[in-house]
Scaffold this motif. Structure first.
Motif, PDB file in Angstrom:
ATOM      1  N   LEU A 160       0.822  -1.207   0.000  1.00  0.00           N
ATOM      2  CA  LEU A 160       0.000   0.000   0.000  1.00  0.00           C
ATOM      3  C   LEU A 160       0.852   1.251   0.000  1.00  0.00           C
ATOM      4  O   LEU A 160       1.682   1.456   0.880  1.00  0.00           O
ATOM      5  N   LYS A 161       0.610   2.109  -1.001  1.00  0.00           N
ATOM      6  CA  LYS A 161       1.115   3.477  -0.988  1.00  0.00           C
ATOM      7  C   LYS A 161      -0.114   4.364  -0.803  1.00  0.00           C
ATOM      8  O   LYS A 161      -0.875   4.591  -1.750  1.00  0.00           O
ATOM      9  N   HIS A 162      -0.324   4.823   0.422  1.00  0.00           N
ATOM     10  CA  HIS A 162      -1.525   5.609   0.712  1.00  0.00           C
ATOM     11  C   HIS A 162      -1.255   7.095   0.469  1.00  0.00           C
ATOM     12  O   HIS A 162      -0.102   7.533   0.304  1.00  0.00           O
ATOM     13  N   ALA A 163      -2.336   7.889   0.463  1.00  0.00           N
ATOM     14  CA  ALA A 163      -2.208   9.337   0.308  1.00  0.00           C
ATOM     15  C   ALA A 163      -1.466   9.910   1.514  1.00  0.00           C
ATOM     16  O   ALA A 163      -1.642   9.446   2.643  1.00  0.00           O
ATOM     17  N   PRO A 164      -0.627  10.940   1.316  1.00  0.00           N
ATOM     18  CA  PRO A 164       0.209  11.448   2.408  1.00  0.00           C
ATOM     19  C   PRO A 164      -0.563  11.941   3.619  1.00  0.00           C
ATOM     20  O   PRO A 164      -0.059  11.864   4.743  1.00  0.00           O
ATOM     21  N   ASN A 165      -1.789  12.443   3.419  1.00  0.00           N
ATOM     22  CA  ASN A 165      -2.525  13.016   4.545  1.00  0.00           C
ATOM     23  C   ASN A 165      -3.279  11.985   5.376  1.00  0.00           C
ATOM     24  O   ASN A 165      -3.917  12.336   6.369  1.00  0.00           O
ATOM     25  N   VAL A 166      -3.210  10.699   5.001  1.00  0.00           N
ATOM     26  CA  VAL A 166      -3.912   9.672   5.777  1.00  0.00           C
ATOM     27  C   VAL A 166      -2.980   8.494   6.116  1.00  0.00           C
ATOM     28  O   VAL A 166      -3.423   7.349   6.217  1.00  0.00           O
ATOM     29  N   MET A 167      -1.724   8.794   6.323  1.00  0.00           N
ATOM     30  CA  MET A 167      -0.785   7.722   6.638  1.00  0.00           C
ATOM     31  C   MET A 167      -1.066   7.103   8.003  1.00  0.00           C
ATOM     32  O   MET A 167      -0.766   5.936   8.241  1.00  0.00           O
ATOM     33  N   GLY A 168      -1.656   7.857   8.923  1.00  0.00           N
ATOM     34  CA  GLY A 168      -2.034   7.270  10.205  1.00  0.00           C
ATOM     35  C   GLY A 168      -3.015   6.133  10.020  1.00  0.00           C
ATOM     36  O   GLY A 168      -2.909   5.075  10.662  1.00  0.00           O
ATOM     37  N   SER A 169      -3.982   6.314   9.126  1.00  0.00           N
ATOM     38  CA  SER A 169      -4.941   5.253   8.826  1.00  0.00           C
ATOM     39  C   SER A 169      -4.246   4.057   8.199  1.00  0.00           C
ATOM     40  O   SER A 169      -4.577   2.898   8.487  1.00  0.00           O
ATOM     41  N   ALA A 170      -3.272   4.322   7.326  1.00  0.00           N
ATOM     42  CA  ALA A 170      -2.534   3.233   6.675  1.00  0.00           C
ATOM     43  C   ALA A 170      -1.822   2.367   7.707  1.00  0.00           C
ATOM     44  O   ALA A 170      -1.870   1.124   7.650  1.00  0.00           O
ATOM     45  N   TYR A 171      -1.170   3.001   8.662  1.00  0.00           N
ATOM     46  CA  TYR A 171      -0.425   2.243   9.666  1.00  0.00           C
ATOM     47  C   TYR A 171      -1.357   1.491  10.614  1.00  0.00           C
ATOM     48  O   TYR A 171      -1.040   0.380  11.059  1.00  0.00           O
ATOM     49  N   LEU A 172      -2.513   2.063  10.930  1.00  0.00           N
ATOM     50  CA  LEU A 172      -3.479   1.335  11.750  1.00  0.00           C
ATOM     51  C   LEU A 172      -4.006   0.090  11.022  1.00  0.00           C
ATOM     52  O   LEU A 172      -4.220  -0.956  11.646  1.00  0.00           O
ATOM     53  N   LEU A 173      -4.192   0.207   9.708  1.00  0.00           N
ATOM     54  CA  LEU A 173      -4.612  -0.966   8.935  1.00  0.00           C
ATOM     55  C   LEU A 173      -3.529  -2.034   8.951  1.00  0.00           C
ATOM     56  O   LEU A 173      -3.819  -3.230   9.117  1.00  0.00           O
ATOM     57  N   ARG A 174      -2.286  -1.624   8.761  1.00  0.00           N
ATOM     58  CA  ARG A 174      -1.187  -2.587   8.808  1.00  0.00           C
ATOM     59  C   ARG A 174      -1.166  -3.300  10.164  1.00  0.00           C
ATOM     60  O   ARG A 174      -1.002  -4.522  10.236  1.00  0.00           O
ATOM     61  N   ASP A 175      -1.372  -2.532  11.233  1.00  0.00           N
ATOM     62  CA  ASP A 175      -1.387  -3.119  12.573  1.00  0.00           C
ATOM     63  C   ASP A 175      -2.551  -4.093  12.739  1.00  0.00           C
ATOM     64  O   ASP A 175      -2.415  -5.137  13.408  1.00  0.00           O
ATOM     65  N   ALA A 176      -3.696  -3.775  12.137  1.00  0.00           N
ATOM     66  CA  ALA A 176      -4.864  -4.646  12.259  1.00  0.00           C
ATOM     67  C   ALA A 176      -4.620  -5.996  11.587  1.00  0.00           C
ATOM     68  O   ALA A 176      -4.968  -7.057  12.139  1.00  0.00           O
ATOM     69  N   TRP A 177      -4.029  -5.981  10.399  1.00  0.00           N
ATOM     70  CA  TRP A 177      -3.706  -7.236   9.721  1.00  0.00           C
ATOM     71  C   TRP A 177      -2.710  -8.044  10.549  1.00  0.00           C
ATOM     72  O   TRP A 177      -2.840  -9.263  10.686  1.00  0.00           O
ATOM     73  N   ALA A 178      -1.701  -7.366  11.101  1.00  0.00           N
ATOM     74  CA  ALA A 178      -0.700  -8.061  11.900  1.00  0.00           C
ATOM     75  C   ALA A 178      -1.321  -8.649  13.168  1.00  0.00           C
ATOM     76  O   ALA A 178      -1.042  -9.798  13.548  1.00  0.00           O
ATOM     77  N   GLU A 179      -2.184  -7.871  13.830  1.00  0.00           N
ATOM     78  CA  GLU A 179      -2.844  -8.342  15.041  1.00  0.00           C
ATOM     79  C   GLU A 179      -3.698  -9.570  14.763  1.00  0.00           C
ATOM     80  O   GLU A 179      -3.837 -10.460  15.623  1.00  0.00           O
ATOM     81  N   ALA A 180      -4.265  -9.635  13.553  1.00  0.00           N
ATOM     82  CA  ALA A 180      -5.108 -10.777  13.187  1.00  0.00           C
ATOM     83  C   ALA A 180      -4.282 -12.002  12.806  1.00  0.00           C
ATOM     84  O   ALA A 180      -4.853 -13.064  12.540  1.00  0.00           O
ATOM     85  N   GLY A 181      -2.961 -11.866  12.772  1.00  0.00           N
ATOM     86  CA  GLY A 181      -2.107 -13.020  12.527  1.00  0.00           C
ATOM     87  C   GLY A 181      -1.639 -13.196  11.099  1.00  0.00           C
ATOM     88  O   GLY A 181      -1.143 -14.264  10.734  1.00  0.00           O
ATOM     89  N   LEU A 182      -1.759 -12.163  10.269  1.00  0.00           N
ATOM     90  CA  LEU A 182      -1.301 -12.276   8.887  1.00  0.00           C
ATOM     91  C   LEU A 182       0.217 -12.450   8.858  1.00  0.00           C
ATOM     92  O   LEU A 182       0.937 -11.765   9.577  1.00  0.00           O
ATOM     93  N   PRO A 183       0.748 -13.361   8.043  1.00  0.00           N
ATOM     94  CA  PRO A 183       2.198 -13.523   7.948  1.00  0.00           C
ATOM     95  C   PRO A 183       2.891 -12.243   7.494  1.00  0.00           C
ATOM     96  O   PRO A 183       2.317 -11.421   6.772  1.00  0.00           O
ATOM     97  N   GLU A 184       4.133 -12.087   7.901  1.00  0.00           N
ATOM     98  CA  GLU A 184       4.909 -10.903   7.539  1.00  0.00           C
ATOM     99  C   GLU A 184       5.008 -10.779   6.018  1.00  0.00           C
ATOM    100  O   GLU A 184       5.195 -11.767   5.310  1.00  0.00           O
ATOM    101  N   GLY A 185       4.874  -9.556   5.536  1.00  0.00           N
ATOM    102  CA  GLY A 185       5.046  -9.271   4.117  1.00  0.00           C
ATOM    103  C   GLY A 185       3.792  -9.343   3.289  1.00  0.00           C
ATOM    104  O   GLY A 185       3.788  -8.923   2.126  1.00  0.00           O
ATOM    105  N   VAL A 186       2.693  -9.859   3.860  1.00  0.00           N
ATOM    106  CA  VAL A 186       1.475  -9.995   3.059  1.00  0.00           C
ATOM    107  C   VAL A 186       0.748  -8.665   2.925  1.00  0.00           C
ATOM    108  O   VAL A 186       0.129  -8.384   1.895  1.00  0.00           O
ATOM    109  N   PHE A 187       0.826  -7.814   3.944  1.00  0.00           N
ATOM    110  CA  PHE A 187       0.255  -6.466   3.863  1.00  0.00           C
ATOM    111  C   PHE A 187       1.345  -5.484   4.268  1.00  0.00           C
ATOM    112  O   PHE A 187       1.666  -5.345   5.444  1.00  0.00           O
ATOM    113  N   GLU A 188       1.921  -4.823   3.282  1.00  0.00           N
ATOM    114  CA  GLU A 188       3.006  -3.867   3.511  1.00  0.00           C
ATOM    115  C   GLU A 188       2.515  -2.445   3.272  1.00  0.00           C
ATOM    116  O   GLU A 188       1.626  -2.211   2.434  1.00  0.00           O
ATOM    117  N   VAL A 189       3.078  -1.497   3.983  1.00  0.00           N
ATOM    118  CA  VAL A 189       2.806  -0.076   3.778  1.00  0.00           C
ATOM    119  C   VAL A 189       4.110   0.621   3.449  1.00  0.00           C
ATOM    120  O   VAL A 189       5.115   0.438   4.150  1.00  0.00           O
TER     121      VAL A 189
END
Length: 463
Positions: A160-189
């Motif tokens: 994911l390359k998100h818009a510069p003004n919503v990078m906080g949302s991008a990182y929260l999404l990355r954290d959500a995938w990781a918290e759910a147990g997604l393997p490393e590298g499957v959802f990158e920001v």
């Protein structure tokens, strides 16, 4: 200099207050290299997982999104001004889409039979690899996830390359995938500028590109993807026609036009932007529509009863106001609004322009904000002509008591989607995408999940 134009940082600025609350340094070449390496390594692991395992992962993501719904909603509202109730709805819609694809997606990826005798040939749907997604700010969670969910279920990894003004949302999404147990590298920001995007597109580890954004951005990225011989899917601008025929239920049409134009403060690609009404009912429609728009509450997006918040960026508000002013100078009539609201924040009054005709700015350009254009049509045939007089072709609406007549009108609209007696929307069960300068390719439904698959023919004993 605009706070969004920093050469070194992506900046989150609260559009309701005008204050910067977060800065995220742009990544260097070494950081991008690490992200792409993780995505490639993750693909080699993830593609081997049975689709049933990937589907179960989506169910866990849905639970994680709901668990973190308030923090996600608060971040969206702080970063781009979305009214908080709409932010919460966006998170829930995303979680529900995870569950829908978990339930229905595996069948879409199953081997497909052919007409070859004795079932000796079939089609397998295989993942392509790491997909680069360049996403906009107006739906910071939903816009990302409606593409990521089917791509990842299919076995791809997502960068994911998100818009510069919503990078906080991008990182929260990355954290959500990781918290759910997604393997490393499957959802990158990745947090990069244009040069970093170009480098990623050219990198052989990126298999394809998905873009939602402006025509200019989509054209530039598609050219680079084409030069690298990589598939891309583009969902670009729109100037959707909202056609009201003389026999329509005007009360229902007005309700839908109000939501369809002013939801998310009018910052939606698929929205009721050009409201085309048969002239015999235009006065009655206009009276009801103006009353409905005047009743909308605008203000602090954290106050739940406010339907409109600020626009996401002050430069976009300036651009919108210039488009409104030009349209008025070209002969349109201002029925309501048409002004920046003074004081703190990027607020723009909900606006209605009447007597809009072909060639005027608000007719031919996309107005990405809370502005509706009322256009008179002599009859249904003329309404179709007006609707198609656009370089865009994303979606549209047709309102009529006669469904067969409405279907006949719909079949002649040059758009990727048509909603009869309803306003335009995106839904996992049906594809979304456009024609003409609104882009190409489709998201959602089985069309979306297969866009980023290799449809591989397998044929036994062909002699």
């Amino acid at each position: 200099m605009s706070p969004h134009a920093s050469p070194t940082h992506a900046i989150s600025l609260n559009p309701a207050t005008g204050k910067v609350f977060a800065q995220y340094p742009f990544e260097q070449a070494a950081d991008l290299e690490q992200s792409l390496s993780r995505a490639a390594a993750g693909f080699n692991v993830w593609r081997k997982e049975p689709v049933s395992v990937r589907a179960e992962q989506l169910r866990r993501v849905a639970k994680t999104l709901r668990k973190n719904a308030e923090s996600l909603a608060q971040m969206m509202t702080a970063e781009m001004g979305k009214p908080i109730a709409q932010s919460r709805g966006e998170v829930e819609k995303t979680a529900a889409t995870c569950e829908w694809y978990a339930e229905n997606g595996p069948a879409m990826l199953a081997s497909e039979k052919t007409s070859v005798e004795n079932d000796k040939a079939w089609i397998d749907f295989l993942p392509l690899g790491p997909i680069l997604a360049v996403m906009p700010w107006n739906f910071p969670i939903w816009q990302v996830m409606r593409g990521a969910i089917p791509m990842i279920l299919a076995g791809n990894t997502y960068v994911l390359k998100h818009a510069p003004n919503v990078m906080g949302s991008a990182y929260l999404l990355r954290d959500a995938w990781a918290e759910a147990g997604l393997p490393e590298g499957v959802f990158e920001v990745i947090n990069v500028g244009n040069e970093g995007v170009s480098s990623a597109i050219a990198d052989p580890r990126i298999a394809a590109v998905a873009v939602t954004g402006s025509v200019r951005a989509g054209s530039a990225i598609a050219a680079q993807a084409g030069a690298a011989l990589k598939k891309c899917v583009l969902e670009l601008g729109g100037s959707d026609p909202f056609i009201v025929l003389a026999d329509a239920d005007l009360d229902e049409a007005v309700k839908a036009a109000t939501v369809g134009r002013y939801q998310n403060s009018g910052q939606i690609c698929v929205a009721a932007k050009r409201i085309i009404v048969e002239e015999s009912v235009l006065p009655a429609f206009t009276e009801k529509f103006v009353a409905a728009v005047k009743a909308l509450k605008i203000g602090d997006p954290l106050v739940e009863e406010n339907y409109l918040g600020p626009m996401a960026r002050y430069d976009l508000r300036d651009e919108l106001h210039e488009q409104v002013s030009k349209t008025l100078s070209e002969g349109a009539t201002l029925l309501y609004g048409g002004e920046k609201i003074e004081g703190e924040g990027n607020y723009y009054a909900p606006t209605i322009l009447a007597d809009v005709r072909p060639g005027m700015t608000s007719f031919k350009e996309e107005l990405f904000g809370p502005v509706a254009s009322l256009i008179a049509a002599r009859n249904a045939e003329h309404a179709v002509e007006l609707a198609n007089d656009s370089e865009f072709g994303l979606a549209g609406s047709v309102w009529s008591a006669d469904v067969e007549k409405a279907r006949h009108v719909a079949a002649r609209l040059e758009t990727g989607g048509v909603f009869i007696n309803g306003y335009t929307a995106s839904d996992a069960r049906v594809p979304i995408g456009g024609v003409k300068k609104s882009g190409f390719g489709r998201e959602l439904s089985h069309f979306g999940i297969r866009e980023f698959c290799n449809a591989q023919t397998v044929w036994l004993d062909r002699r």
